[in-house]
Scaffold this active site. Structure first.
Site, PDB file in Angstrom:
ATOM      1  N   THR A  92      -6.538   0.803  -9.821  1.00  0.00           N
ATOM      2  CA  THR A  92      -7.377   0.307 -10.908  1.00  0.00           C
ATOM      3  C   THR A  92      -7.931  -1.068 -10.543  1.00  0.00           C
ATOM      4  OG1 THR A  92      -5.888   1.488 -12.365  1.00  0.00           O
ATOM      5  CG2 THR A  92      -7.440  -0.030 -13.393  1.00  0.00           C
ATOM      6  N   HIS A 105       0.423   7.008 -13.850  1.00  0.00           N
ATOM      7  CA  HIS A 105      -1.014   7.102 -14.121  1.00  0.00           C
ATOM      8  C   HIS A 105      -1.544   8.423 -13.569  1.00  0.00           C
ATOM      9  CE1 HIS A 105      -5.301   5.172 -13.581  1.00  0.00           C
ATOM     10  NE2 HIS A 105      -5.306   6.245 -14.330  1.00  0.00           N
ATOM     11  N   ARG A 132       1.403  14.692   2.210  1.00  0.00           N
ATOM     12  CA  ARG A 132       1.738  15.929   2.923  1.00  0.00           C
ATOM     13  C   ARG A 132       1.610  17.185   2.059  1.00  0.00           C
ATOM     14  NH1 ARG A 132       3.069  17.839   7.509  1.00  0.00           N
ATOM     15  NH2 ARG A 132       3.037  15.724   8.298  1.00  0.00           N
ATOM     16  N   GLY A 160       4.140  -2.063  -9.445  1.00  0.00           N
ATOM     17  CA  GLY A 160       4.223  -0.841  -8.647  1.00  0.00           C
ATOM     18  C   GLY A 160       4.331  -1.106  -7.169  1.00  0.00           C
ATOM     19  N   HIS A 161       3.211  -1.487  -6.563  1.00  0.00           N
ATOM     20  CA  HIS A 161       3.111  -1.497  -5.108  1.00  0.00           C
ATOM     21  C   HIS A 161       4.208  -2.310  -4.427  1.00  0.00           C
ATOM     22  CE1 HIS A 161       1.512  -2.502  -1.127  1.00  0.00           C
ATOM     23  NE2 HIS A 161       1.072  -1.264  -1.174  1.00  0.00           N
ATOM     24  N   ASN A 183       6.048   0.996 -11.912  1.00  0.00           N
ATOM     25  CA  ASN A 183       4.972   1.986 -11.744  1.00  0.00           C
ATOM     26  C   ASN A 183       5.273   2.798 -10.483  1.00  0.00           C
ATOM     27  OD1 ASN A 183       2.562   3.102 -10.658  1.00  0.00           O
ATOM     28  ND2 ASN A 183       1.385   1.910 -12.132  1.00  0.00           N
ATOM     29  N   ARG A 222      -4.184  10.487 -12.807  1.00  0.00           N
ATOM     30  CA  ARG A 222      -5.629  10.252 -12.751  1.00  0.00           C
ATOM     31  C   ARG A 222      -6.385  11.560 -12.885  1.00  0.00           C
ATOM     32  NH1 ARG A 222      -6.743   5.030 -10.040  1.00  0.00           N
ATOM     33  NH2 ARG A 222      -8.869   5.787  -9.903  1.00  0.00           N
ATOM     34  N   ASP A 259       3.566   5.439  -9.200  1.00  0.00           N
ATOM     35  CA  ASP A 259       2.446   6.206  -8.629  1.00  0.00           C
ATOM     36  C   ASP A 259       2.503   6.308  -7.104  1.00  0.00           C
ATOM     37  OD1 ASP A 259       1.509   6.285 -11.208  1.00  0.00           O
ATOM     38  OD2 ASP A 259      -0.195   4.957 -10.870  1.00  0.00           O
ATOM     39  N   HIS A 260       2.903   5.216  -6.459  1.00  0.00           N
ATOM     40  CA  HIS A 260       2.841   5.206  -4.993  1.00  0.00           C
ATOM     41  C   HIS A 260       3.853   6.157  -4.353  1.00  0.00           C
ATOM     42  CE1 HIS A 260      -0.244   2.205  -4.785  1.00  0.00           C
ATOM     43  NE2 HIS A 260       0.427   1.442  -5.621  1.00  0.00           N
ATOM     44  N   GLU A 291      -2.383  -5.336 -21.896  1.00  0.00           N
ATOM     45  CA  GLU A 291      -1.821  -5.643 -20.584  1.00  0.00           C
ATOM     46  C   GLU A 291      -2.870  -6.483 -19.877  1.00  0.00           C
ATOM     47  OE1 GLU A 291       0.134  -2.530 -18.363  1.00  0.00           O
ATOM     48  OE2 GLU A 291      -0.453  -3.458 -16.454  1.00  0.00           O
ATOM     49  N   GLY A 311      -0.830  -6.274  -8.895  1.00  0.00           N
ATOM     50  CA  GLY A 311      -0.725  -7.224  -7.784  1.00  0.00           C
ATOM     51  C   GLY A 311       0.443  -8.187  -7.885  1.00  0.00           C
ATOM     52  N   ARG A 357      -4.884  12.413  -7.766  1.00  0.00           N
ATOM     53  CA  ARG A 357      -4.665  12.037  -6.361  1.00  0.00           C
ATOM     54  C   ARG A 357      -3.218  11.637  -6.080  1.00  0.00           C
ATOM     55  NH1 ARG A 357      -7.625   6.300  -6.192  1.00  0.00           N
ATOM     56  NH2 ARG A 357      -9.393   7.604  -6.687  1.00  0.00           N
ATOM     57  N   HIS A 358      -2.500  11.222  -7.113  1.00  0.00           N
ATOM     58  CA  HIS A 358      -1.083  10.930  -6.856  1.00  0.00           C
ATOM     59  C   HIS A 358      -0.188  11.610  -7.900  1.00  0.00           C
ATOM     60  CE1 HIS A 358      -2.138   7.546  -9.449  1.00  0.00           C
ATOM     61  NE2 HIS A 358      -2.663   6.826  -8.482  1.00  0.00           N
TER      62      HIS A 358
HETATM   63  N1  PXP Z   1      -0.859  -2.022 -14.487  1.00  0.00           N
HETATM   64  C1  PXP Z   1      -1.962  -1.235 -14.424  1.00  0.00           C
HETATM   65  C2  PXP Z   1      -2.740  -0.988 -15.671  1.00  0.00           C
HETATM   66  C3  PXP Z   1      -2.339  -0.642 -13.197  1.00  0.00           C
HETATM   67  O1  PXP Z   1      -3.426   0.147 -13.152  1.00  0.00           O
HETATM   68  C4  PXP Z   1      -1.554  -0.868 -12.058  1.00  0.00           C
HETATM   69  C5  PXP Z   1      -1.936  -0.248 -10.756  1.00  0.00           C
HETATM   70  O2  PXP Z   1      -1.777   1.113 -10.790  1.00  0.00           O
HETATM   71  C6  PXP Z   1      -0.404  -1.664 -12.187  1.00  0.00           C
HETATM   72  C7  PXP Z   1      -0.093  -2.256 -13.403  1.00  0.00           C
HETATM   73  C8  PXP Z   1       0.509  -1.919 -11.020  1.00  0.00           C
HETATM   74  O3  PXP Z   1      -0.169  -2.609 -10.013  1.00  0.00           O
HETATM   75  P1  PXP Z   1       0.548  -2.839  -8.629  1.00  0.00           P
HETATM   76  O4  PXP Z   1       0.747  -1.487  -8.012  1.00  0.00           O
HETATM   77  O5  PXP Z   1      -0.429  -3.691  -7.878  1.00  0.00           O
HETATM   78  O6  PXP Z   1       1.848  -3.528  -8.898  1.00  0.00           O
END
Ligand code: PXP
Length: 252
Positions: A114, A56, A22, A227-228, A11, A58, A13-14, A164, A206, A62-63
């Site tokens: 989320t 994602h 910025r 993701g994170h 993922n 949104r 997004d970050h 999921e 997570g 925002r990202h």
């Molecule tokens: N799956 C879904 C449906 C999510 O919304 C997210 C967070 O955006 C993730 C997976 C990934 O989560 P994380 O960034 O905590 O790994």
């Protein structure tokens, strides 16, 4: 479905969050001098072994921007999974871009990421309609749910290909032994029930380089969306090493 190994969806997004910190005002101009570029990072993640890329876009943009998703669609080599709120606006965007799959998630403007799982049973008609319209053009559908019997059974009745399972409560409880045991047990039972109901089981939220040692033992796992932790590690070691290490830890 049983894979020889668990698949990894990264993922990204970050990466877009960092860019937006910025360049919020110039979001649609991305790809020139504007960095970091989530599309470029996605291609590197694929090269390092990611089996798919998750984004994602949104409602509040925002990202990830819609333009990012369009660019990613045009060059992705693996699978594009688009998380989306259950709205007509997002459905129309999905029908236009045609990701390989969508994952319907709850969306609340106040949350940082989320938070809870999707209330499938309580929004049955709307989620069923979106599912059918997406499937009609060949997009597979996943529903992001808590490991709860009612939600799993509703997801199966709706005809989604995937669920999921939301691993957030488990991840948050990781350092509380008894709570973690309860949450892990819920995921195991949820995965078994989903599988028995004909659903392909993915999981996410997570998951990191520590809890993956246990998460990978949830039965019937097809894919993890992470993701994170991967993006955070990539800041220090680069996306290539961050993805390769996670792929290696996910091996049984
Ligand atoms: N799956 C879904 C449906 C999510 O919304 C997210 C967070 O955006 C993730 C997976 C990934 O989560 P994380 O960034 O905590 O790994």
């Amino acid at each position: 479905m049983s894979n020889a190994r668990i698949l990894l969806g990264v993922n990204i997004d970050h990466i877009a969050t960092l860019r937006q910190a910025r360049y919020r005002e110039m979001a649609d101009n991305c790809g020139k001098m504007i960095e970091p570029d989530p599309v470029f990072l996605s291609l590197l993640a694929e090269k390092a072994g990611a089996d798919g890329i998750t984004v994602h876009p949104r409602e509040d943009q925002r990202h990830v921007q819609r333009g990012d998703v369009v660019r990613l669609r045009s060059c992705i080599q693996t699978r594009l999974n688009m998380e989306m709120a259950a709205t007509d606006d997002m459905l129309n965007f999905a029908l236009e871009v045609k990701p390989d799959s969508i994952c319907i998630v709850p969306e609340n403007r106040e949350e940082v990421s989320t938070e809870g799982g999707l209330e499938v049973a309580g929004n049955y008609a709307r989620i069923e309609r979106i599912t059918k319209e997406a499937q009609a053009v060949g997009i597979e559908v996943s529903l992001f749910i808590d490991p709860v019997v009612e939600q799993i059974e509703a997801s199966s009745r709706i005809g989604a290909e995937f669920v999921e399972l939301h691993t957030g409560a488990y991840a948050n409880a990781y350092y509380e032994a008894s709570e973690r045991k309860v949450e892990f047990h819920r995921l195991i039972e949820g995965a078994k029930l989903a599988h028995d109901n004909g659903l392909v089981v993915n999981a996410g939220h997570g998951i990191n380089y520590v809890n993956i040692h246990e998460v990978k033992h949830i039965p019937h796992l097809n894919e993890l969306n992470i993701g994170h932790s991967i993006i955070s590690r990539s800041v220090v070691y680069g996306i290539d090493e961050a993805v390769r290490e996670m792929v290696s830890l996910m091996g049984i």
